[in-house]
Scaffold this active site. Structure first.
Site, PDB file in Angstrom:
ATOM      1  N   ASP A 209       0.889  -1.011  -0.115  1.00  0.00           N
ATOM      2  CA  ASP A 209      -0.016  -0.131   0.019  1.00  0.00           C
ATOM      3  C   ASP A 209       0.901   1.216  -0.014  1.00  0.00           C
ATOM      4  OD1 ASP A 209      -2.015   1.650   0.030  1.00  0.00           O
ATOM      5  OD2 ASP A 209      -3.095   0.764   1.774  1.00  0.00           O
TER       6      ASP A 209
HETATM    7  C1  NOJ Z   1      -3.941   3.977   0.098  1.00  0.00           C
HETATM    8  C2  NOJ Z   1      -5.379   2.909   0.414  1.00  0.00           C
HETATM    9  O1  NOJ Z   1      -5.130   2.303   1.650  1.00  0.00           O
HETATM   10  C3  NOJ Z   1      -5.455   1.929  -0.548  1.00  0.00           C
HETATM   11  O2  NOJ Z   1      -6.788   1.626  -0.261  1.00  0.00           O
HETATM   12  C4  NOJ Z   1      -5.238   2.560  -2.074  1.00  0.00           C
HETATM   13  O3  NOJ Z   1      -5.757   1.736  -3.023  1.00  0.00           O
HETATM   14  C5  NOJ Z   1      -4.011   2.965  -2.224  1.00  0.00           C
HETATM   15  N1  NOJ Z   1      -3.735   4.163  -1.216  1.00  0.00           N
HETATM   16  C6  NOJ Z   1      -3.867   3.740  -3.684  1.00  0.00           C
HETATM   17  O4  NOJ Z   1      -4.522   5.028  -3.783  1.00  0.00           O
END
Ligand code: NOJ
Length: 728
Positions: free
Chosen positions: A285
């Protein structure tokens, strides 16, 4: 001699001019990957393991510099634009300027629709209609592909039992089975029959794993996941979706009992790759690799990269840590070339699977033909209609009768078009959305007049609008009060210490109640709410969640009776915030009727599975095809359900299993199957659950090994039970 030279010449010519195997469309994917890997330099391989972001500035004319700075051989981009022309320009650079012409994988958060925004995930689960969800996701995949996106960071299948956590809106509720079924439905929609279909995008299961258990509902926080609940509650949706072919996963922000999810060899490698044989890749993430330093398991970025990679995270989202450090880590022999090759192969496998090597560019279609096509808007409307939950309907307040001529429409959500589409709707336009008011206007045209007043804002103390609202209510026959949450109150980093609506909204309803008119409360929000004070003031309550662009029409249809509501909650509404966590499949307790809070009622306000209809469905006693069942055998349990009303409606039979005695204390009951059917007025239908004991009656231990124990089991449907005995 001459013939021999000619043969050598032909042979050499073949070597130098023939296209490399990895470019041969007809060659098997695994051979293409192997061929490409052996041609790549270490630097080229490392680049494939990195994901950059691109295009926050959406103006194609202003991004020349950003594009020039982008390395041509990058593995992936988070593509913030929706412009296929720009994507093709970036892709052309990758194809032409990188030595081997490896296409970039363009990823984006397509969470509940691209431009055609459909209901948020928690609402989708309340529809109990996975095939409709698949169709919506298929339509979203097409809009995404035509906007230059190959890969979405969805579905979120984190079982979530703390509605203070803002991300409950993004998943399918409190139950592992529901998350598994809707996760699979979503993957099927995005990926279609094959990843290589023209309008398929790759899915990404997130956030692997245990993120829904963040302590106290605080986002990004520690989660104490016992091995038993990891296997029993948090892993099953992932296993189901991996089996369904999900191409990728995202490692989570949380720390699983001391080992962060992004550095967790057990979950990422031993379970995912070794046990489940997943052959796609894991992306970290956003900043999750770097955050290993903050989480206290790495002393610096380099060590963070080493830990994440060797645990099983192949792609570094945006941190640039892999790119900066891997060459050195390879030289220091901390990372082997075999590990690098395996990681690169996994990423290439997804790129080959999507057909990107053979068709790297997006077809250019005008926005008019790309977005908001009638079939996708209709799907969004159908899903919205099936996901709105009628929570209360005292004395059949709803549907609004034909005698009603003056309808008050009051509240901050009534004319809202921004919040109603929900969080994570970056490419959604509020102008595309229908407000509740517009939906009602259309529905009641020529039948009743609408009287509008905003009453108050979503938050704050300003009661200046109350008088107007009371006046509007006083001259109306029924009062529809539209309350809820702003879209930023749920989603990422949107935890709340209370799940009650701000006091101003509750005060508005209390003021309107004094008019003596019937109150229909319409709620649009991303989490279960504390309705302790609002419920007694309301004659009817409809939970519409964040229903997307077509929500106004769907709600209006429900209020008028054109649409019979059929949704049931996929997450419990606790009575108060202090009752969290409350979920239907709690483990059996020592004194089931004691130990509960002394200052409030013991039950939550609305349990998982609650949802009313304008029809009445009467369940007969369920009947099992056999009372004694062998472990390797099968048994079917059927129940006859009659629509005893005069209106047609859809009913979902939710089938639960409970096992009162086992070697590990089991949850009070567990959902194992559901089925939704349409029943005409007076119609009777049979719902059947075909039980396969090894699948439905077994349970896992803390190591992921399944056990099937002889003894009594109860099968419950429609609050009625039948007992069966499992024998060796
Ligand atoms: C952080 C988020 O936790 C995740 O769900 C998301 O897909 C990513 N950022 C990319 O934007």
């Amino acid at each position: 001699m001459k013939v021999f030279s000619l043969l050598i010449f032909i042979g050499l010519a073949h070597l130098s001019f023939a296209q490399p195997l990895y470019k041969d469309k007809k060659a098997p994917v695994e051979s293409r990957i192997k061929d490409l890997i052996q041609r790549m330099t270490v630097e080229e391989k490392i680049l494939q393991l990195n994901q950059y972001t691109f295009g926050e500035n959406r103006n194609v004319n202003n991004i020349g510099k950003e594009m020039n700075e982008l390395p041509a051989g990058i593995g992936s981009l988070i593509y913030f634009s929706a412009d296929p022309v720009m994507r093709n320009r970036i892709q052309k650079k990758a194809m032409d300027s990188s030595r081997l012409g490896i296409p970039i994988l363009f990823g984006f958060d397509v969470i509940h629709g691209f431009r055609t925004v459909y209901p948020i995930s928690i609402a989708q689960a309340c529809s109990w209609n996975p095939s409709l969800v698949t169709q919506n996701c298929r339509a979203a995949a097409k809009e995404s592909v035509l906007s230059g996106v190959d890969w979405t960071f969805s579905p979120m299948i984190d079982v979530a039992r703390d509605p203070r956590w803002g991300r409950v809106s993004e998943g399918y509720g409190e139950d592992p089975y529901t998350n598994a079924i809707f996760g699979v439905a979503t993957v099927k929609g995005y990926q279609g029959a094959s990843l290589s279909d023209s309008f398929s995008i790759a899915a990404c299961l997130k956030h692997y794993v245990g993120y829904g258990l963040s302590e106290g509902g605080r986002d990004y926080h520690y989660s104490d996941v016992s091995a038993q609940s990891l296997w029993e509650t948090y892993l099953p949706p992932y296993e189901a979706c991996v089996k369904a072919g999900a191409a990728t996963l995202m490692s989570a922000f949380n720390d699983i009992s001391g080992v962060p999810a992004t550095a967790n060899h057990y979950t990422l490698t031993e379970i995912l790759k070794q046990r489940w044989k997943h052959d796609g890749f894991v992306v970290a993430d956003w900043n999750a690799v770097d955050q290993l330093v903050a989480q206290g398991v790495a002393k610096d970025r380099k060590e963070a990269g080493l830990k994440a990679f060797t645990a099983g995270v192949e792609m570094d989202m945006r941190d640039n840590i892999y790119r900066e450090n891997f060459k050195q880590l390879i030289q220091e022999q901390k990372i082997t070339m075999a590990q690098i090759n395996d990681a690169v192969s996994r990423i290439l496998r997804v790129k080959f699977g999507l057909g990107l090597f053979d068709q790297p560019y997006t077809a250019i279609v005008s926005e008019k033909d790309r977005y908001l096509q009638p079939y996708s808007v209709q799907l969004a409307a159908d899903l919205a209609a099936e996901s709105m939950v009628l929570l209360k309907n005292k004395n059949n307040t709803l549907p609004i009768g034909i005698g009603v001529k003056q309808v008050a429409v009051i509240g901050p959500m009534a004319k809202d078009k921004t919040n109603i589409i929900g969080s994570w709707s970056f490419n959604g336009h509020s102008a595309d959305a229908q407000s509740i008011y517009e939906g009602l206007e259309h529905e009641f045209q020529g039948k009743a007049s609408l009287n509008y007043a905003k009453g108050c804002a979503f938050d704050g103390q300003d009661e200046a609008g109350f008088d107007e609202a009371i006046a509007v209510a006083s001259k109306s026959d029924v009062v529809i009060v539209c309350l809820g949450e702003e879209k930023t109150w749920s989603g990422e980093n949107a935890s709340r210490s209370t799940i009650a609506l701000p006091a101003i909204q509750e005060k508005l309803v209390a003021a309107l109640k004094k008019t003596g008119k019937q109150i229909v409360l319409v709620l649009s929000n991303g989490r279960p709410l504390e309705l302790l004070r609002l419920e007694p003031l309301s004659d009817a309550i409809v939970e519409i969640w964040q229903p997307g662009i077509a929500g106004g029409d769907a709600l209006a249809g429900i209020l008028s009776g054109r649409i019979n509501p059929s949704a049931k909650l996929a997450i419990t509404f606790p009575l108060t915030t202090g009752q969290i966590p409350t979920y239907y499949d709690m483990r059996q307790s020592a004194r089931p009727k004691e130990g509960l809070y002394q200052d409030i009622a013991t039950e939550p306000l609305y349990w998982f599975g609650h949802g009313l209809s304008y029809a009445n469905f009467s369940y007969a006693q369920p009947v099992a095809s056999a009372i004694k069942v062998k472990k390797q055998g099968k048994v079917s349990v059927s129940v006859s359900v009659k629509n005893t009303s005069e209106v047609e409606g859809k009913e979902t039979a939710l089938w639960y299993i409970s096992q009162p005695v086992a070697s590990i204390s089991r949850p009070m009951k567990e959902l194992k199957f559901f089925e939704k059917k349409n029943l005409k007025a007076g119609e009777e239908a049979t719902f059947t659950f075909e039980i396969v004991p090894t699948r439905d009656l077994s349970f896992t231990d803390a190591n992921g090994n399944r056990h099937l124990e002889a003894g009594d089991y109860f099968i419950e449907v429609g609050k009625k039970k039948v007992k069966i005995e499992l024998v060796d």
